[in-house]
Design an enzyme around this catalytic site. Structure first.
Site, PDB file in Angstrom:
ATOM      1  N   HIS A 113       0.854  -1.188   0.000  1.00 31.19           N
ATOM      2  CA  HIS A 113       0.000   0.000   0.000  1.00 31.19           C
ATOM      3  C   HIS A 113       0.889   1.237   0.000  1.00 31.19           C
ATOM      4  O   HIS A 113       1.673   1.460   0.926  1.00 31.19           O
ATOM      5  CB  HIS A 113      -0.924   0.010   1.221  1.00 31.19           C
ATOM      6  N   ARG A 115       0.774   4.423   0.483  1.00 34.15           N
ATOM      7  CA  ARG A 115       0.805   5.514   1.456  1.00 34.15           C
ATOM      8  C   ARG A 115       1.453   5.130   2.781  1.00 34.15           C
ATOM      9  O   ARG A 115       1.656   5.986   3.645  1.00 34.15           O
ATOM     10  CB  ARG A 115      -0.617   5.989   1.721  1.00 34.15           C
ATOM     11  N   GLU A 116       1.810   3.872   2.940  1.00 38.05           N
ATOM     12  CA  GLU A 116       2.322   3.394   4.222  1.00 38.05           C
ATOM     13  C   GLU A 116       3.845   3.489   4.251  1.00 38.05           C
ATOM     14  O   GLU A 116       4.574   2.496   4.290  1.00 38.05           O
ATOM     15  CB  GLU A 116       1.792   1.976   4.465  1.00 38.05           C
ATOM     16  N   HIS A 241       2.547  -3.582   7.038  1.00 34.84           N
ATOM     17  CA  HIS A 241       1.664  -2.452   6.775  1.00 34.84           C
ATOM     18  C   HIS A 241       1.769  -1.437   7.903  1.00 34.84           C
ATOM     19  O   HIS A 241       2.422  -1.649   8.913  1.00 34.84           O
ATOM     20  CB  HIS A 241       0.206  -2.927   6.691  1.00 34.84           C
ATOM     21  N   SER A 242       1.073  -0.324   7.733  1.00 36.88           N
ATOM     22  CA  SER A 242       0.775   0.593   8.834  1.00 36.88           C
ATOM     23  C   SER A 242      -0.619   1.164   8.552  1.00 36.88           C
ATOM     24  O   SER A 242      -1.040   1.231   7.392  1.00 36.88           O
ATOM     25  CB  SER A 242       1.810   1.729   8.905  1.00 36.88           C
ATOM     26  N   TYR A 296     -11.217  -6.311  10.370  1.00 35.57           N
ATOM     27  CA  TYR A 296     -12.356  -6.383   9.455  1.00 35.57           C
ATOM     28  C   TYR A 296     -12.088  -7.477   8.427  1.00 35.57           C
ATOM     29  O   TYR A 296     -10.955  -7.898   8.236  1.00 35.57           O
ATOM     30  CB  TYR A 296     -12.623  -5.046   8.765  1.00 35.57           C
ATOM     31  N   GLU A 318       0.855  -4.641  11.312  1.00 33.48           N
ATOM     32  CA  GLU A 318       0.472  -3.235  11.207  1.00 33.48           C
ATOM     33  C   GLU A 318       1.298  -2.429  12.205  1.00 33.48           C
ATOM     34  O   GLU A 318       1.133  -2.553  13.425  1.00 33.48           O
ATOM     35  CB  GLU A 318      -1.024  -3.059  11.505  1.00 33.48           C
TER      36      GLU A 318
END
Length: 361
Positions: A113, A115-116, A241-242, A296, A318
């Site tokens: 991703h 933006r991470e 991830h973050s 989720y 994360e």
């Protein structure tokens, strides 16, 4: 196919959306200012990519230099080019040239991703600690485990997030059905596991658009191919991830658990507890568990795909955001690197014990 309600469009129809945009603009301006100050404070010091948010070319330069300086234990691999033609490179680290079947493989990747930003420095710091700054207490990690470290899955999206849209998440491929629509897919919904069923949107402009077919984007194909090429020995896969202080495992599309869920939780909880012992007070403790239950439901994730094809321990990690969401200020990079490395080390050692027990039976 289950289409999610178009809450984004509903949101755009309200004044609240305009207020949110103004808020995010101010937040991103503040982030840019902090990053500029951080870099100014480091002028005159040696450029260290794991202490910054390096651009894609800088990441490649760093891992190329590591391979050149440590040819006895490091192999540079070019997975292929991104959709926009950027060379995607990663390192294989081994004292036995990946030829010893008694050694498990630890495979980690980051930046699926775009933006991470804080995820790639963690992988570069892991390279640094295994190769440039190998300490006596960590020598077992190099001698008893082989490593695949893949710092940037999605360089096109990452570069776009620097140049045009800071919170861009997806890849930058053209939609094969309708080239006139929005670019890219959510790479972490593009794997062939319960594809396009939950936690996705059929809207090509959505951040969770999974693509037309599984593995439609070369960036996810490369991860798939590494997993399959080394499946007999990959003991642990870590998709980084973050943000959010989570260590998550499958299955994310329906809250079911793999047969070895107790062992997966054991390794994940050990990793989380190790990081928690070093965390800053403002960060929450890591939560460990099934991703659908704790966070989720998602389909087509890298975590679930690796688990489904036979990787014994597959996780989504994360990293902390400290209340700044995806814009953790650069002053936190060193802390995140240091604490996460200790968690990685703990998970690697424990997963290796499970590997030894498996191959000896």
């Amino acid at each position: 196919m289950h289409e999610q309600p178009n809450r984004v469009q509903d949101f755009k129809d309200t004044m609240l959306f305009q207020q949110y945009n103004c808020f995010m603009f101010r937040e991103l301006e503040q982030f840019d200012e902090e990053l500029a100050r951080y870099r100014a404070s480091r002028q005159g010091k040696a450029a260290i990519p794991y202490d910054d948010f390096p651009r894609h070319a800088q990441v490649n330069e760093y891992i190329e230099s590591i391979a050149q300086r440590y040819p006895d234990i490091v192999t540079l691999v070019t997975a292929g080019n991104s959709y926009d033609g950027r060379p995607i490179k990663y390192l294989k680290i081994s004292t036995t040239n990946f030829e010893d079947p008694s050694k498990p493989i630890y495979f980690m990747d980051a930046m699926i991703h775009a933006r991470e930003w804080v995820t790639t420095p963690v992988t570069l710091y892991a390279i640094h600690r295994l190769v440039e700054d190998l300490r006596n207490e960590d020598r077992d990690l190099l001698e008893n485990i082989d490593w695949i470290i893949y710092p940037m899955v999605n360089p096109d999206g990452y570069e776009y997030s620097h140049d045009s849209e800071r919170l861009w998440r997806r890849t930058r491929s053209t939609n094969p059905v309708d080239p006139s629509t929005c670019l890219g897919v959510d790479g972490n919904r593009n794997f062939d596991i319960a594809f396009n069923t939950v936690g996705v949107s059929s809207n090509p402009c959505s951040t969770t658009y999974p693509g037309v077919t599984p593995f439609s984007d070369v960036e996810t194909v490369y991860i798939r191919d590494i997993l399959h090429a080394n499946l007999d020995r990959i003991q642990l896969y870590m998709n980084i991830h973050s943000h959010g202080n989570w260590i998550l495992y499958g299955y994310g599309f329906n809250e079911t658990l793999p047969p070895n869920a107790a062992q997966i939780h054991h390794v994940g909880a050990t990793m989380g507890a190790t990081i928690d012992a070093l965390k800053l007070d403002l960060a929450p403790f890591y939560r460990v568990g099934n991703s659908a239950f704790l966070l989720y439901a998602t389909s087509g994730s890298a975590q679930d795909y690796a688990q489904s094809i036979g990787v014994p321990f597959s996780y989504t990690l994360e990293l902390p955001g400290y209340g700044f969401l995806f814009e953790a200020p650069p002053q936190f990079i060193g802390q995140i690197n240091a604490e996460t490395w200790e968690g990685i080390a703990a998970s690697a050692r424990l997963a290796r014990l499970y590997y030894r027990a498996r191959i000896n039976n």
